[in-house]
Each structure stands twice: as structure tokens, then as C-alpha cells.
Design a protein around this motif. Structure first.
Motif, PDB file in Angstrom:
ATOM      1  N   GLU A 179      -2.789  -1.235  13.135  1.00 38.37           N
ATOM      2  CA  GLU A 179      -1.581  -1.844  13.720  1.00 38.37           C
ATOM      3  C   GLU A 179      -0.925  -0.929  14.747  1.00 38.37           C
ATOM      4  N   LYS A 201      -6.002  -5.088   4.950  1.00 39.62           N
ATOM      5  CA  LYS A 201      -6.467  -4.491   6.206  1.00 39.62           C
ATOM      6  C   LYS A 201      -6.393  -2.958   6.161  1.00 39.62           C
ATOM      7  N   ASN A 235       0.240 -10.201   5.803  1.00 36.64           N
ATOM      8  CA  ASN A 235       0.683  -9.058   4.986  1.00 36.64           C
ATOM      9  C   ASN A 235      -0.074  -9.004   3.676  1.00 36.64           C
TER      10      ASN A 235
HETATM   11  N1  LIG Z   1      -2.177   2.712  -3.085  1.00 41.31           N
HETATM   12  C1  LIG Z   1      -1.974   1.477  -3.558  1.00 41.31           C
HETATM   13  N2  LIG Z   1      -1.628   1.282  -4.843  1.00 41.31           N
HETATM   14  C2  LIG Z   1      -1.437   0.046  -5.339  1.00 41.31           C
HETATM   15  N3  LIG Z   1      -1.549  -1.067  -4.620  1.00 41.31           N
HETATM   16  C3  LIG Z   1      -1.883  -0.969  -3.332  1.00 41.31           C
HETATM   17  C4  LIG Z   1      -2.115   0.316  -2.725  1.00 41.31           C
HETATM   18  N4  LIG Z   1      -2.427   0.121  -1.426  1.00 41.31           N
HETATM   19  C5  LIG Z   1      -2.395  -1.199  -1.235  1.00 41.31           C
HETATM   20  N5  LIG Z   1      -2.079  -1.867  -2.359  1.00 41.31           N
HETATM   21  C6  LIG Z   1      -2.009  -3.329  -2.519  1.00 41.31           C
HETATM   22  O1  LIG Z   1      -3.204  -3.842  -1.992  1.00 41.31           O
HETATM   23  C7  LIG Z   1      -2.953  -5.016  -1.252  1.00 41.31           C
HETATM   24  C8  LIG Z   1      -3.457  -4.845   0.167  1.00 41.31           C
HETATM   25  O2  LIG Z   1      -2.646  -3.907   0.821  1.00 41.31           O
HETATM   26  P1  LIG Z   1      -2.890  -3.429   2.310  1.00 41.31           P
HETATM   27  O3  LIG Z   1      -1.907  -2.363   2.586  1.00 41.31           O
HETATM   28  O4  LIG Z   1      -4.311  -3.085   2.491  1.00 41.31           O
HETATM   29  O5  LIG Z   1      -2.532  -4.713   3.139  1.00 41.31           O
HETATM   30  P2  LIG Z   1      -2.397  -4.904   4.721  1.00 41.31           P
HETATM   31  O6  LIG Z   1      -3.304  -6.014   5.087  1.00 41.31           O
HETATM   32  O7  LIG Z   1      -2.600  -3.634   5.416  1.00 41.31           O
HETATM   33  O8  LIG Z   1      -0.890  -5.390   4.853  1.00 41.31           O
HETATM   34  P3  LIG Z   1       0.176  -5.140   6.027  1.00 41.31           P
HETATM   35  O9  LIG Z   1      -0.075  -6.155   7.052  1.00 41.31           O
HETATM   36  O10 LIG Z   1       1.483  -5.336   5.346  1.00 41.31           O
HETATM   37  O11 LIG Z   1      -0.026  -3.748   6.487  1.00 41.31           O
HETATM   38  C9  LIG Z   1      -1.447  -5.266  -1.313  1.00 41.31           C
HETATM   39  O12 LIG Z   1      -1.213  -6.191  -2.337  1.00 41.31           O
HETATM   40  C10 LIG Z   1      -0.888  -3.926  -1.683  1.00 41.31           C
HETATM   41  O13 LIG Z   1       0.291  -4.062  -2.445  1.00 41.31           O
END
Ligand SMILES: Nc1ncnc2c1ncn2[C@@H]1O[C@H](COP(=O)(O)OP(=O)(O)OP(=O)(O)O)[C@@H](O)[C@H]1O
Ligand SMILES: [Mg+2]
Lengths: 339, 248
Positions: B169, B41, B37
Motif C-alpha cells: 500500500e 494482503k 481490509n
Molecule cells: N500478527 C497477527 N496476529 C493476529 N492476527 C493477525 C496478524 N496479522 C494479521 N492478522 C489478521 O489476519 C487477517 C489478515 O490481515 P492482513 O493484515 O494481512 O490484511 P490486509 O489485507 O493487509 O488488510 P489491510 O487492507 O487493512 O491492510 C486479519 O483478520 C488480521 O486481523
């Protein structure tokens, strides 16, 4: 024939059961049921001056048609695309001023100044609203609210060029009350048919998709900004057209054309009649215009009245009058004999 | 090489969501991007599909720099995506969700505008697992269960006839039988020449079909390799065990 039991069924059920897309009509009742609501209102509008020749009511009904066009054009934006504009008066004003300047200053004849005024007005309005598209939802509404108010300021500030508070006078007005009635009413009927064609086709489907979920539409390879600009322009052409008509009818155009009251009235009418139904906003326009004529005392508190109507509607009938009437109409029943 | 990601950076305030990530993708490959998480990604897919702009770095699609282009332009060029949290046109019938991409300039160009969009939309829905005469096709998409919303996501992306599919996902929240029905579909798509970049949380599921895997953690690319290499890598095991033990 064996005597069957009598049973009640909804009038539309037989029609739906028999056919999918094609209507195979069985009785006059069904024919009237189907086409009645589609042809009776336009016929009533067209014979109105033959029944009531009081110039005062011709004026009121012309005014209702004026707002009808403005409201159904608003519905393309607010209802179908999700661009809830609080500044639709911008198009009315730009249309009025464009036609006025063309006719009064450059001597462009009325049959050209009105359509050209509509096109120029729609173009100018689209240009002004374009930066507002960067904002979404309520922010778009707020940004659009401000645009016509800024124009009022601009007109006041440039008295020598745009006539300031005094406005522009002296446009050609070659028509009498009955003629103006027909001009406004036929404009409404034609606008209705054209706008329906636009929003219930593929183009309209894309607009509804944008309203539903913008990122999904972008991910579908569709340029959302382009569609919004085209929609602003199409919507603007109709509102600017009636603005131009009004400028000629009054032989006057002034800052009041951009008035907030127009913008708010249009939203109140659309909400009353039913957003995203096209016919609903026109219905709402007739109801509110006639109502405020009957309740003259309320003239000065129209804004308040509209606000109250809006709040009541949003709580009790958010779908609007048209959908409500439609539902009641669909439950008309008839007796059928089971064999 | 169909896609090249070059030193990509993206910060959100103090968080480095993507921190100097580079990799390349070959035509016809399935690349799995995995990570816990918040690894970055979704941000990576948002950057590739143009929904957000990178602070630094470049994205090249077939040698062309697409960095900073609009989402619709990138889709038009042939990169389609799905959303992790499904984004259906909830008031419109399911079938119209698929008609919309069929009305895009890209599809019009590729098909010459011939053929009925409704017929083609039903074909695509069937391909992703809808029954041809199911009620779901005509119901407002917002009323469908989660598994079907995921299928709408895939169908919308497929309708664009893209060269690259970005799947965020797609499998998460799906039941076991649903997962086992979608995995072979993805392999079939690969065989038909699609390049697939799939983001997944559950490494096990994707390791069966991925040609290569990229592991992200806190915005940084930890490693890249075949599924076997990744699954046995000490660092990767440590990240996952350290978090939740999702690898198993
Ligand atoms: N629009 C945004 N504004 C601020 N922070 C963001 C934004 N999008 C993502 N983040 C932050 O960037 C980081 C990466 O987020 P991301 O959604 O890319 O992770 P992920 O790997 O897709 O996670 P998950 O498995 O939960 O989907 C996280 O700490 C998230 O809180
Ligand atoms: Mg994510």
C-alpha cells in the motif's frame, strides 16, 4: 576604525559560521573553547596521583575508572543498540574468573591472563546472553538480569570446582596503588577512544538503526542477530577486561563479582551521565563512586540511593548530565564589536 | 518465472489469514494484489519477505526454496519490501535511513564496496521525489510528513538493488498529486527490469500500471487476470460493493 556597537554572541557561533567541517580558528579563546573540554579531564586524571597521594583516594579513583569502563561498555549495548542489559556484571564476573583460573591454576602470566580473561569472559558472556536476544525490550532486560544471578547459584553449587562462596585466591598482584591507579585510568581513556571509534562509525550507525527500528534494519538486508552478538562481544571485552584487572588487584575473585549491585550501579551511572553519549556514563561513574565515598553512611543503602537518583533523573533530566553540561557550555558568550 | 507461491497457508488463531494461495510471477512484471481490509494482503507480503513463517506451503525464488528463511537473508537474496505503516529510523536523519541498506552485504557485494554511501543515498532519495538540497534529507526521519515516509520506504527498498520489490500500500494515504507522481516512477522501475508486486486497496490506481491482478478476500484468492478482467468480474464487484464500494 569606526566604533561599532557591541553585541553578545555565542562563542561557538563564529566557529560554526566560518567553517563547515574544518576548524579555522581565530583566537586563543576559541582554541581553548574547542579543545579544553577534550584534554583537561584526561590531564587531570593523569596528574591526580601527583597531587593527591593518599592511597585511599587512589583506590577510590581506581574504582571509579573500573566502573567508568564498565559503564561506557554498557552504553554500547543499552545506549546505542537498545539492548538495555540489567546483567552487565555477568561480563565482570566471567572476566574475573577467567583471568583468575588462568593465572592461579594454570600459571599463565598476568600480562596474558588479563587480556585472555577479557576475551574468554566476553565470549562466555555472549554465549549466555545469546538466548536472551530472542526476547525484546523489557523482556531482554529481565532475562539479562537473571543471567548473573544464575551464575552465582552455579558457583555456590560447584564449590569444589569454582571455589564456591570462598572464591579463588592467589592471583599475581605485582603492582602498587599508584601503578594500579594508572592501569585502571589508562584502561578507561583507551576504552573511551576505542568505543567512540566503534559507535561513531558505520558499525555504530547500524547499531543505532537497530535501536530505532529493528524490522526496518532487517528489511535493509542486515542480519540484526549477528550485529547484536558482535556488539555483546565488543561490549563484553571491555567489562571483562576490568573484571580481570580487579581479580588481580584484589588477588581474589568470588561470587560478588556477579553481584546485582554492579549491574544496577552501571545503569545508574550511565543514566546519570547520559545514555548514548559514551562520555556521560564515565562521568556518572566518577560522580556516583565519589559521592558514595563521601556519604559513607549511605553505603548500605546504595541500591536505594541509586534507585532514587534514577527516578529523579528520569523525571527531570532524562537526557543525563553530560548533555545538560554540553548545552550550558555551548552558550558561553563573548562580546563582538560590530563594524 | 521469478517467484512461485505454492499452496500457502497461514492462520492466526481462528483466522485463516492466507488460505491455500498459489500464483506465479514473471520477471519484469507488475502484479497488483488487491482486496478489502483484512483480506490477507499484508500477511502475504510478510510471508514472502520472511517476516512471518507459513504453516504450510512453499515459496520459490528463482527456483530456490526460500520458505522460512530470515527476513535479512531474503532481502540479501534480492527481495526487498516496504511497510504499509512506514517504519523509518525515526531518530536518524533521513539520509541514514538509506545508508543502512547501502551498508548491507548485498549492496557491498553488488558494488564491490566502492562509492560513497552518502552520495548514493542522496541519488536514491532524489529518484523517489526528494529535492536534492531539501532540509528533509538531514532532518530526523521521524519528523517528516506521511507522504515522505512512504517515499523513504520505497527508497530503502530500492537501495538494496533488489530483483523483486514488494510494495505494501505504497499509495495509501497519499494525496492525488503524490499518487500521480509515483505511478510513473513505478513504470520506470519496471522498464529498468524490476519485478514489482504491489498490494493496493484502491483498484483504480493500480489497474493503470499492473500487468496482472490478484484478488484476495478473507485469505482466499478469488481470481487472477488482467486489470480489465478483474474490474469487470461479477464476484470482485460484489466483494467491493458489499464492503464499501471502493472499486469506483
Ligand atoms: N500478527 C497477527 N496476529 C493476529 N492476527 C493477525 C496478524 N496479522 C494479521 N492478522 C489478521 O489476519 C487477517 C489478515 O490481515 P492482513 O493484515 O494481512 O490484511 P490486509 O489485507 O493487509 O488488510 P489491510 O487492507 O487493512 O491492510 C486479519 O483478520 C488480521 O486481523
Ligand atoms: Mg495490509
Amino acid at each position: 576604525m569606526a566604533k561599532g556597537r557591541e553585541r553578545i554572541e555565542r562563542l561557538d557561533r563564529g566557529i560554526r559560521a566560518r567553517t563547515r567541517d574544518m576548524y579555522a580558528l581565530m583566537s586563543y579563546a576559541e582554541i581553548i573553547y574547542l579543545i579544553g573540554p577534550r584534554i583537561i579531564p584526561p590531564i587531570l586524571l593523569l596528574v591526580f596521583p601527583l597531587i593527591i597521594s593518599d592511597p585511599y583516594w587512589l583506590l577510590v579513583m581506581s574504582y571509579a575508572a573500573f566502573y567508568g569502563v564498565a559503564s561506557i561498555s554498557w552504553d554500547i549495548l543499552g545506549g546505542f543498540t537498545g539492548l538495555v542489559s540489567f546483567g552487565h556484571a555477568l561480563f565482570i564476573g566471567f572476566g574475573g574468573y577467567s583471568a583468575a583460573i588462568l593465572n592461579a591454576w594454570y600459571g599463565v602470566p598476568i600480562y596474558l591472563s588479563i587480556p585472555l580473561g577479557a576475551l574468554i569472559g566476553a565470549g562466555l558472556g555472549t554465549l549466555v546472553f545469546a538466548p536472551c536476544l530472542r526476547t525484546k525490550g523489557a523482556y531482554f532486560s529481565l532475562a539479562s538480569l537473571v543471567a548473573p544471578l544464575v551464575m552465582i547459584g552455579v558457583i555456590y553449587a560447584s564449590a569444589e570446582i569454582l571455589g564456591g562462596e570462598e572464591g579463588i585466591y592467589g592471583m599475581a598482584n605485582p603492582f602498587n596503588d599508584v601503578q594500579w591507579y594508572y592501569i585502571f585510568t589508562i584502561t578507561l581513556l583507551v576504552s573511551f577512544l576505542v568505543i567512540r571509534k566503534v559507535v561513531y562509525g558505520k558499525f555504530g550507525l547500524i547499531l543505532q538503526a537497530i535501536r530505532d527500528n529493528e524490522p526496518a534494519v532487517k528489511a535493509s538486508g542486515i542480519n540484526v542477530v549477528k550485529y547484536k552478538l558482535i556488539t555483546l562481544f565488543i561490549s563484553g571485552v571491555f567489562a571483562s577486561f576490568v573484571g580481570a584487572l580487579q581479580a588481580h588487584r584484589l588477588a581474589f575473585v568470588g561470587p560478588t563479582f556477579f553481584n546485582l549491585l554492579h549491574s544496577v550501579s552501571i545503569i545508574a551511572m550511565s543514566t546519570l551521565g547520559g545514555i548514548a553519549t559514551i562520555v556521560g556514563p564515565a562521568l556518572g561513574a566518577y560522580i556516583l563512586v565519589i559521592l558514595t565515598e563521601y556519604l559513607r553512611i549511605l553505603q548500605d543503602v546504595r541500591m536505594l540511593l541509586y534507585a532514587i537518583i534514577l527516578i529523579i533523573l528520569l523525571i527531570f533530566r532524562p537526557e543525563g548530565l553530560f548533555r545538560y553540561l554540553e548545552r550550558i557550555y555551548n552558550t558561553f558568550e563573548r562580546k563582538v564589536v560590530e563594524e | 518465472m521469478i517467484l512461485k507461491i505454492d499452496n500457502l497457508h497461514k492462520r492466526f488463531g481462528g483466522i485463516k489469514a492466507i488460505d491455500d494461495v498459489s500464483f506465479t510471477v514473471n520477471e519484469g512484471e507488475i502484479i497488483a494484489v488487491v482486496g478489502p481490509n483484512g483480506a490477507g494482503k499484508t500477511t502475504l507480503l510478510n510471508l514472502i519477505s520472511g517476516f512471518i513463517k507459513p504453516d504450510k506451503g512453499k515459496i520459490l525464488f528463482k527456483g530456490r526454496d526460500i520458505t522460512g528463511m530470515s527476513p535479512s537473508k531474503i532481502a540479501e537474496l534480492g527481495i526487498a519490501r516496504t511497510f504499509q505503516i512506514p517504519r523509518p529510523l525515526h531518530k536518524l536523519p533521513t539520509i541514514f535511513n538509506i545508508v543502512i541498506p547501502l551498508l548491507s552485504p548485498r549492496v557491498k557485494r553488488l558494488t564491490g564496496g566502492v562509492g560513497d554511501e552518502l552520495v548514493r543515498a542522496i541519488d536514491i532519495l532524489e529518484e523517489v521525489g526528494f529535492e536534492r538540497d531539501s532540509d528533509y534529507i538531514r532532518k530526523p526521519a521521524g519528523l517528516l510528513p506521511h507522504g515522505y515516509l512512504k517515499r523513504i520506504e520505497l527508497a530503502r527498498a530500492l537501495a538494496l538493488r533488489p530483483e523483486i520489490l514488494l510494495l505494501d500500500e505504497l499509495l495509501s494515504g497519499l494525496s492525488r498529486p503524490e499518487v500521480t507522481s509515483i505511478l510513473p516512477l513505478l513504470t520506470r522501475l519496471k522498464d529498468r527490469g524490476f519485478t514489482i508486486i504491489m498490494v493496493e486497496h484502491r483498484v483504480r490506481d493500480v489497474s493503470a500500471i499492473a500487468d496482472r491482478m490478484i484478488v484476495l478476500n478473507e485469505g482466499v484468492k478469488i481470481m487472477e487476470g488482467t486489470p480489465e478482467e478483474v474490474m469487470t468480474n461479477e464476484k470482485v464487484i460484489e466483494i467491493y460493493v458489499g464492503r464499501r464500494g471502493e472499486l469506483a
